[in-house]
Design a protein around this motif. Structure first.
Motif, PDB file in Angstrom:
ATOM      1  N   THR A   1      -3.602  -3.737   9.983  1.00  0.00           N
ATOM      2  CA  THR A   1      -3.047  -2.699  10.787  1.00  0.00           C
ATOM      3  C   THR A   1      -4.282  -2.052  11.765  1.00  0.00           C
ATOM      4  O   THR A   1      -3.701  -1.439  12.751  1.00  0.00           O
ATOM      5  N   GLU A   2      -5.403  -2.302  11.070  1.00  0.00           N
ATOM      6  CA  GLU A   2      -6.447  -1.523  11.849  1.00  0.00           C
ATOM      7  C   GLU A   2      -6.894  -2.112  13.561  1.00  0.00           C
ATOM      8  O   GLU A   2      -7.193  -1.484  14.137  1.00  0.00           O
ATOM      9  N   THR A   3      -6.735  -3.508  13.059  1.00  0.00           N
ATOM     10  CA  THR A   3      -7.022  -4.076  14.477  1.00  0.00           C
ATOM     11  C   THR A   3      -5.842  -4.635  15.263  1.00  0.00           C
ATOM     12  O   THR A   3      -6.064  -5.248  16.455  1.00  0.00           O
ATOM     13  N   GLY A   4      -4.790  -4.884  14.491  1.00  0.00           N
ATOM     14  CA  GLY A   4      -3.464  -5.437  15.243  1.00  0.00           C
ATOM     15  C   GLY A   4      -3.658  -6.939  15.087  1.00  0.00           C
ATOM     16  O   GLY A   4      -2.556  -7.677  15.535  1.00  0.00           O
ATOM     17  N   GLU A   5      -4.471  -7.853  14.168  1.00  0.00           N
ATOM     18  CA  GLU A   5      -4.626  -8.946  14.237  1.00  0.00           C
ATOM     19  C   GLU A   5      -3.772  -9.445  13.496  1.00  0.00           C
ATOM     20  O   GLU A   5      -3.330  -9.012  12.309  1.00  0.00           O
ATOM     21  N   VAL A   6      -3.038 -10.740  13.873  1.00  0.00           N
ATOM     22  CA  VAL A   6      -1.955 -11.233  12.813  1.00  0.00           C
ATOM     23  C   VAL A   6      -2.371 -12.516  12.720  1.00  0.00           C
ATOM     24  O   VAL A   6      -2.553 -13.519  13.446  1.00  0.00           O
ATOM     25  N   THR A   7      -2.412 -13.159  11.315  1.00  0.00           N
ATOM     26  CA  THR A   7      -2.381 -14.303  10.972  1.00  0.00           C
ATOM     27  C   THR A   7      -1.171 -14.968  10.394  1.00  0.00           C
ATOM     28  O   THR A   7      -0.427 -14.337   9.875  1.00  0.00           O
ATOM     29  N   TYR A   8      -1.075 -16.253  11.129  1.00  0.00           N
ATOM     30  CA  TYR A   8       0.444 -16.727  10.741  1.00  0.00           C
ATOM     31  C   TYR A   8       0.197 -17.868   9.789  1.00  0.00           C
ATOM     32  O   TYR A   8      -0.958 -18.790   9.898  1.00  0.00           O
ATOM     33  N   LEU A   9       0.724 -17.979   8.720  1.00  0.00           N
ATOM     34  CA  LEU A   9       0.703 -19.008   7.636  1.00  0.00           C
ATOM     35  C   LEU A   9       2.246 -19.733   7.433  1.00  0.00           C
ATOM     36  O   LEU A   9       3.212 -19.033   7.683  1.00  0.00           O
ATOM     37  N   PRO A  10       2.022 -21.047   7.129  1.00  0.00           N
ATOM     38  CA  PRO A  10       3.301 -21.574   6.658  1.00  0.00           C
ATOM     39  C   PRO A  10       3.839 -20.737   5.541  1.00  0.00           C
ATOM     40  O   PRO A  10       3.347 -20.398   4.566  1.00  0.00           O
ATOM     41  N   ASN A  11       5.289 -20.467   5.473  1.00  0.00           N
ATOM     42  CA  ASN A  11       5.891 -19.820   4.294  1.00  0.00           C
ATOM     43  C   ASN A  11       6.041 -20.906   3.221  1.00  0.00           C
ATOM     44  O   ASN A  11       6.558 -21.908   3.357  1.00  0.00           O
TER      45      ASN A  11
ATOM     46  N   ASP B   1      -2.139 -12.735  -3.163  1.00  0.00           N
ATOM     47  CA  ASP B   1      -3.340 -13.684  -2.959  1.00  0.00           C
ATOM     48  C   ASP B   1      -3.997 -13.364  -1.818  1.00  0.00           C
ATOM     49  O   ASP B   1      -5.502 -13.458  -1.560  1.00  0.00           O
ATOM     50  N   SER B   2      -3.519 -12.779  -0.789  1.00  0.00           N
ATOM     51  CA  SER B   2      -4.116 -12.620   0.547  1.00  0.00           C
ATOM     52  C   SER B   2      -4.517 -11.199   0.748  1.00  0.00           C
ATOM     53  O   SER B   2      -4.726 -10.771   1.822  1.00  0.00           O
ATOM     54  N   GLY B   3      -4.563 -10.547  -0.220  1.00  0.00           N
ATOM     55  CA  GLY B   3      -4.807  -9.122   0.003  1.00  0.00           C
ATOM     56  C   GLY B   3      -3.826  -8.015   0.600  1.00  0.00           C
ATOM     57  O   GLY B   3      -4.267  -7.057   1.063  1.00  0.00           O
ATOM     58  N   VAL B   4      -2.692  -8.487   0.563  1.00  0.00           N
ATOM     59  CA  VAL B   4      -1.490  -7.599   1.481  1.00  0.00           C
ATOM     60  C   VAL B   4      -1.249  -6.350   0.460  1.00  0.00           C
ATOM     61  O   VAL B   4      -1.226  -6.536  -0.775  1.00  0.00           O
ATOM     62  N   LYS B   5      -1.115  -5.127   1.173  1.00  0.00           N
ATOM     63  CA  LYS B   5      -0.962  -4.080   0.308  1.00  0.00           C
ATOM     64  C   LYS B   5       0.428  -3.636   0.459  1.00  0.00           C
ATOM     65  O   LYS B   5       1.053  -2.684  -0.373  1.00  0.00           O
ATOM     66  N   ALA B   6       1.345  -4.047   1.586  1.00  0.00           N
ATOM     67  CA  ALA B   6       2.589  -3.494   1.493  1.00  0.00           C
ATOM     68  C   ALA B   6       3.386  -4.428   2.476  1.00  0.00           C
ATOM     69  O   ALA B   6       2.834  -5.381   3.210  1.00  0.00           O
ATOM     70  N   VAL B   7       4.708  -4.790   2.138  1.00  0.00           N
ATOM     71  CA  VAL B   7       5.444  -5.845   2.737  1.00  0.00           C
ATOM     72  C   VAL B   7       6.656  -5.241   3.538  1.00  0.00           C
ATOM     73  O   VAL B   7       7.448  -4.304   3.218  1.00  0.00           O
TER      74      VAL B   7
ATOM     75  N   GLY C   1       1.209  -4.081  -7.662  1.00  0.00           N
ATOM     76  CA  GLY C   1       0.564  -3.018  -6.810  1.00  0.00           C
ATOM     77  C   GLY C   1       1.172  -3.071  -5.222  1.00  0.00           C
ATOM     78  O   GLY C   1       0.575  -2.280  -4.453  1.00  0.00           O
ATOM     79  N   LEU C   2       1.937  -4.056  -5.082  1.00  0.00           N
ATOM     80  CA  LEU C   2       2.417  -4.106  -3.675  1.00  0.00           C
ATOM     81  C   LEU C   2       3.325  -2.975  -3.293  1.00  0.00           C
ATOM     82  O   LEU C   2       4.091  -2.680  -4.283  1.00  0.00           O
ATOM     83  N   GLU C   3       3.233  -2.385  -2.121  1.00  0.00           N
ATOM     84  CA  GLU C   3       4.124  -1.420  -1.645  1.00  0.00           C
ATOM     85  C   GLU C   3       5.153  -2.089  -0.943  1.00  0.00           C
ATOM     86  O   GLU C   3       4.945  -3.258  -0.516  1.00  0.00           O
ATOM     87  N   PHE C   4       6.318  -1.472  -0.459  1.00  0.00           N
ATOM     88  CA  PHE C   4       7.434  -1.874   0.371  1.00  0.00           C
ATOM     89  C   PHE C   4       7.493  -0.990   1.512  1.00  0.00           C
ATOM     90  O   PHE C   4       7.737   0.261   1.499  1.00  0.00           O
TER      91      PHE C   4
ATOM     92  N   ALA D   1       3.415  -1.982  17.523  1.00  0.00           N
ATOM     93  CA  ALA D   1       3.449  -0.986  18.492  1.00  0.00           C
ATOM     94  C   ALA D   1       3.242   0.441  17.905  1.00  0.00           C
ATOM     95  O   ALA D   1       2.871   1.335  18.317  1.00  0.00           O
ATOM     96  N   ASP D   2       3.494   0.359  16.621  1.00  0.00           N
ATOM     97  CA  ASP D   2       3.476   1.717  15.811  1.00  0.00           C
ATOM     98  C   ASP D   2       3.353   1.564  14.482  1.00  0.00           C
ATOM     99  O   ASP D   2       4.024   1.889  13.477  1.00  0.00           O
ATOM    100  N   PRO D   3       2.062   0.907  14.085  1.00  0.00           N
ATOM    101  CA  PRO D   3       1.805   0.628  12.563  1.00  0.00           C
ATOM    102  C   PRO D   3       1.748   1.717  11.859  1.00  0.00           C
ATOM    103  O   PRO D   3       2.261   2.005  10.567  1.00  0.00           O
ATOM    104  N   ALA D   4       1.170   3.064  12.267  1.00  0.00           N
ATOM    105  CA  ALA D   4       0.944   4.042  11.385  1.00  0.00           C
ATOM    106  C   ALA D   4       2.570   4.925  10.938  1.00  0.00           C
ATOM    107  O   ALA D   4       2.778   5.313   9.827  1.00  0.00           O
ATOM    108  N   GLY D   5       3.413   4.639  12.017  1.00  0.00           N
ATOM    109  CA  GLY D   5       4.856   5.191  11.809  1.00  0.00           C
ATOM    110  C   GLY D   5       5.400   4.228  10.799  1.00  0.00           C
ATOM    111  O   GLY D   5       6.249   4.856   9.886  1.00  0.00           O
ATOM    112  N   TYR D   6       5.222   2.957  10.869  1.00  0.00           N
ATOM    113  CA  TYR D   6       5.902   2.183   9.774  1.00  0.00           C
ATOM    114  C   TYR D   6       5.103   2.295   8.550  1.00  0.00           C
ATOM    115  O   TYR D   6       5.855   2.310   7.488  1.00  0.00           O
ATOM    116  N   LEU D   7       3.657   2.318   8.291  1.00  0.00           N
ATOM    117  CA  LEU D   7       2.872   2.461   7.152  1.00  0.00           C
ATOM    118  C   LEU D   7       3.637   3.839   6.492  1.00  0.00           C
ATOM    119  O   LEU D   7       3.401   4.098   5.338  1.00  0.00           O
TER     120      LEU D   7
END
Length: 147
Positions: free
Chosen positions: A28-38, A57-63, A82-85, A99-105
C-alpha cells in the motif's frame, strides 16, 4: 502495509478466495502489485486455506474479502496468524482500492461477520463451486488443524 486479494479473470475484480486465477499482493505504501497464480486452483480440498497460507507466507497483513471469500476454517486460520480483513462489496475492483488505500485500510477488522462467510450447506450461497454438498466440510482441512 501488505494486503492481499484474489482476482477474477479480468485481473481486477475481487472474488472469493478459491474462485479466481490470480492472487494479488499490494504494497500500500508504493502501490506496487505482485500477481501470483492462485494455489486454490491446483488442489481439490483445502482451497481457501491454500490461499490463506499463501497470504500468510507472503507477509500479507490484511485481506480484501468479498462475501463468501472465507469459510469458517480459513477465517479461523487467518485469524490465528494475525491476518485482518477488509470487507468489500461483491464487484469491487482492485483499481478502486489502489485509488484510496488509506480509506480501505481504515475499514480493516480482526474478523468477518458470520454472514460474510461461505457456508456450503447454508442458505446464503447454495453449493457454490463444490461438486458435492458435503465436500466443503473438509474443504479447508489441509494440514492446519489440530492441537
Amino acid at each position: 502495509m501488505r494486503i492481499g486479494a484474489v482476482l477474477g479473470q479480468d485481473r481486477e475484480t475481487i472474488v472469493p478466495l478459491p474462485d479466481g486465477p490470480t492472487a494479488a499482493i499490494v504494497e500500500t505504501e508504493t502501490g506496487e502489485v505482485t500477481y501470483l497464480p492462485n494455489p486454490a486452483l491446483s488442489v481439490r480440498q483445502g482451497r481457501r486455506a491454500a490461499v490463506t497460507r499463501l497470504f500468510i507466507d507472503s507477509g500479507v497483513k490484511a485481506v480484501l474479502a468479498v462475501p463468501g471469500a472465507f469459510c469458517e476454517h480459513s477465517h479461523e486460520l487467518a485469524r490465528r496468524h494475525g491476518l485482518e480483513f477488509i470487507p468489500v462489496a461483491a464487484g469491487t475492483r482492485l483499481p478502486q482500492v489502489l485509488a484510496d488505500p488509506a480509506g480501505y485500510l481504515s475499514q480493516r477488522r480482526p474478523s468477518l461477520p458470520t454472514g460474510m462467510l461461505f457456508v456450503s450447506m447454508g442458505e446464503h450461497h447454495g453449493h457454490h463451486d463444490h461438486a458435492h454438498p458435503h465436500e466443503h466440510r473438509h474443504d479447508d482441512a489441509g494440514g492446519s488443524g489440530g492441537a
